[in-house]
Motif scaffolding. Structure first.
Motif, PDB file in Angstrom:
ATOM      1  N   GLY A 152       0.763  -1.289  -0.023  1.00  0.00           N
ATOM      2  CA  GLY A 152      -0.035  -0.034  -0.021  1.00  0.00           C
ATOM      3  C   GLY A 152       0.952   1.172  -0.110  1.00  0.00           C
ATOM      4  N   MET A 153       1.212   1.663  -1.119  1.00  0.00           N
ATOM      5  CA  MET A 153       2.127   2.719  -1.448  1.00  0.00           C
ATOM      6  C   MET A 153       1.483   3.965  -1.795  1.00  0.00           C
ATOM      7  SD  MET A 153       5.284   3.833  -1.099  1.00  0.00           S
ATOM      8  CE  MET A 153       6.498   2.551  -1.368  1.00  0.00           C
ATOM      9  N   GLY A 157       2.495   5.387   3.102  1.00  0.00           N
ATOM     10  CA  GLY A 157       3.445   4.554   2.914  1.00  0.00           C
ATOM     11  C   GLY A 157       4.736   5.145   2.292  1.00  0.00           C
ATOM     12  N   TYR A 158       4.396   6.350   1.328  1.00  0.00           N
ATOM     13  CA  TYR A 158       5.464   6.918   0.821  1.00  0.00           C
ATOM     14  C   TYR A 158       6.171   7.693   2.015  1.00  0.00           C
ATOM     15  CZ  TYR A 158       7.976  10.437  -1.851  1.00  0.00           C
ATOM     16  OH  TYR A 158       9.114  11.238  -2.122  1.00  0.00           O
ATOM     17  N   ALA A 159       5.460   8.149   3.152  1.00  0.00           N
ATOM     18  CA  ALA A 159       6.221   8.919   4.145  1.00  0.00           C
ATOM     19  C   ALA A 159       7.118   7.922   4.849  1.00  0.00           C
ATOM     20  CB  ALA A 159       5.054   9.579   5.046  1.00  0.00           C
ATOM     21  N   ILE A 160       6.613   6.598   5.079  1.00  0.00           N
ATOM     22  CA  ILE A 160       7.441   5.654   5.929  1.00  0.00           C
ATOM     23  C   ILE A 160       8.656   5.353   4.912  1.00  0.00           C
ATOM     24  CG2 ILE A 160       7.422   3.270   6.387  1.00  0.00           C
ATOM     25  CD1 ILE A 160       4.237   3.684   7.004  1.00  0.00           C
ATOM     26  N   ALA A 161       8.337   5.140   3.623  1.00  0.00           N
ATOM     27  CA  ALA A 161       9.504   4.655   2.788  1.00  0.00           C
ATOM     28  C   ALA A 161      10.531   5.944   2.847  1.00  0.00           C
ATOM     29  CB  ALA A 161       8.893   4.397   1.565  1.00  0.00           C
ATOM     30  N   LYS A 162      10.226   7.114   2.798  1.00  0.00           N
ATOM     31  CA  LYS A 162      11.058   8.100   2.909  1.00  0.00           C
ATOM     32  C   LYS A 162      12.134   8.236   4.105  1.00  0.00           C
ATOM     33  CE  LYS A 162       9.323  12.069   4.102  1.00  0.00           C
ATOM     34  NZ  LYS A 162       8.304  13.469   3.912  1.00  0.00           N
TER      35      LYS A 162
END
Length: 325
Positions: A152-153, A157-162
């Motif tokens: 679930g990007m 999800g993007y903020a976690i990946a960052k």
């Protein structure tokens, strides 16, 4: 004549005053058996509703024939039937973007706590069981350089990946309904199917919304695909996973640990087997629970309701795409 609104959650006084200045507000600090009949009576004449953490099924909303807009103090919309609302041309407003960074902080806290066994070892100290230097049986696992798989990007999800990419040099795998080119370009994230992600990731973080398609998305089969050293994180909704299958995987040691902010039943019953597992870190659904973020969410939800009841659906309408299909 002023429009009638039901507020079904306690909110800060300054935001309640904003509603009172514009609408005729009927207020419930929550909905339970003691006031459900009064709530249903108020629904019969209301133009708008605002609140959170109460299921608003079609059976409930059928009691609101005049309803023109609903505003949830959350980004998630699973308390509402979006199709039902769209058939009645009732917009559901929600609060995306505001809680992205705060929720990502919470998820990364779960990652760190599970990897370094923070709760388990803190309890060891508090209970007087730290009597010598710790040995291999208390060792945690590194986070930096490990592979993070995100199911679930979206925004969160993007903020976690960052955080993972820039802060911990973690390769990012992700599975999503569609490719996220921004994540691929900015974070060198790799798009793959969920089966491959489960097999190759050291940390697996579920951030998918709860829908009919994602209920029990992760179950016995999916846990069996994970590495024995894998750490599983759920920050989406409890029903996205099969909780009994997770408990079995943690008990048998087929995965290393889990960090959970959401559960099948909330609040989590004290007799849940999860409460007895040292390899489970359990948070009481605190993803967005900071004073600043919660206030901003309420303010956004109030703004959303005001705009929607004035016919402006240009921002934060969760079901506008379903209208007039």
């Amino acid at each position: 004549m002023r429009k009638k609104v039901i507020l079904y959650k306690a909110i800060p006084l300054q935001e309640r005053k904003r509603l009172d200045e514009i609408f005729d507000v009927t207020y419930f600090d929550s909905i339970d058996d003691s006031n459900r009949d009064a709530f249903f009576t108020a629904l019969a004449e209301t133009d708008g509703i605002i609140g959170s953490s109460v299921e608003m099924s079609s059976n409930v909303l059928n009691k609101a024939p005049r309803l023109k807009a609903a505003s949830t103090i959350s980004v998630g919309t699973d308390q509402y039937d979006l199709d039902y609302l769209a058939k009645r041309n009732i917009p559901l407003m929600h609060t995306p973007d505001i809680l992205n960074e705060t929720t990502a902080d919470t998820i990364f806290t779960l990652i760190m706590c599970t990897a370094r066994r923070a709760i388990e070892l803190s309890n060891m100290v508090r209970e007087g069981r730290w009597i010598k230097s710790i040995g291999e049986e208390q060792y945690g696992t590194d986070v930096h350089g490990k592979t993070l798989g995100i199911i679930g990007m979206g925004r969160i999800g993007y903020a976690i990946a960052k955080r993972a990419h820039f802060g911990f040099n973690m390769p990012i795998h992700y599975s999503n309904r569609s490719q996220n080119e921004v994540a691929e370009n900015d974070l060198n994230a790799t798009y793959m199917n969920m089966e491959t992600l489960l097999k190759t990731s050291d940390f697996i973080c579920v951030m998918a919304p709860l829908t009919a398609q994602t209920k029990h998305l992760i179950g016995e089969k999916e846990f069996a695909l994970m590495k024995e050293s894998a750490i599983f994180i759920n920050g989406s909704r409890g029903k996205v996973i099969d909780e009994s299958a997770l408990i079995d995987a943690l008990t048998r040691g087929s995965i290393r640990a889990a960090g959970l902010d959401v559960f099948d039943i909330e609040p989590l019953p004290a007799n849940s087997p999860l409460c007895k597992l040292d390899n489970a870190v359990l948070f009481p659904h605190i993803g967005s629970a900071t004073a600043e973020t919660r206030l901003n969410m309420v303010a956004c939800a109030v703004d959303n309701l005001i705009r929607a009841l004035n016919g402006d659906l240009s921002k934060n309408c969760a079901n506008k795409h379903l209208f007039n299909r």
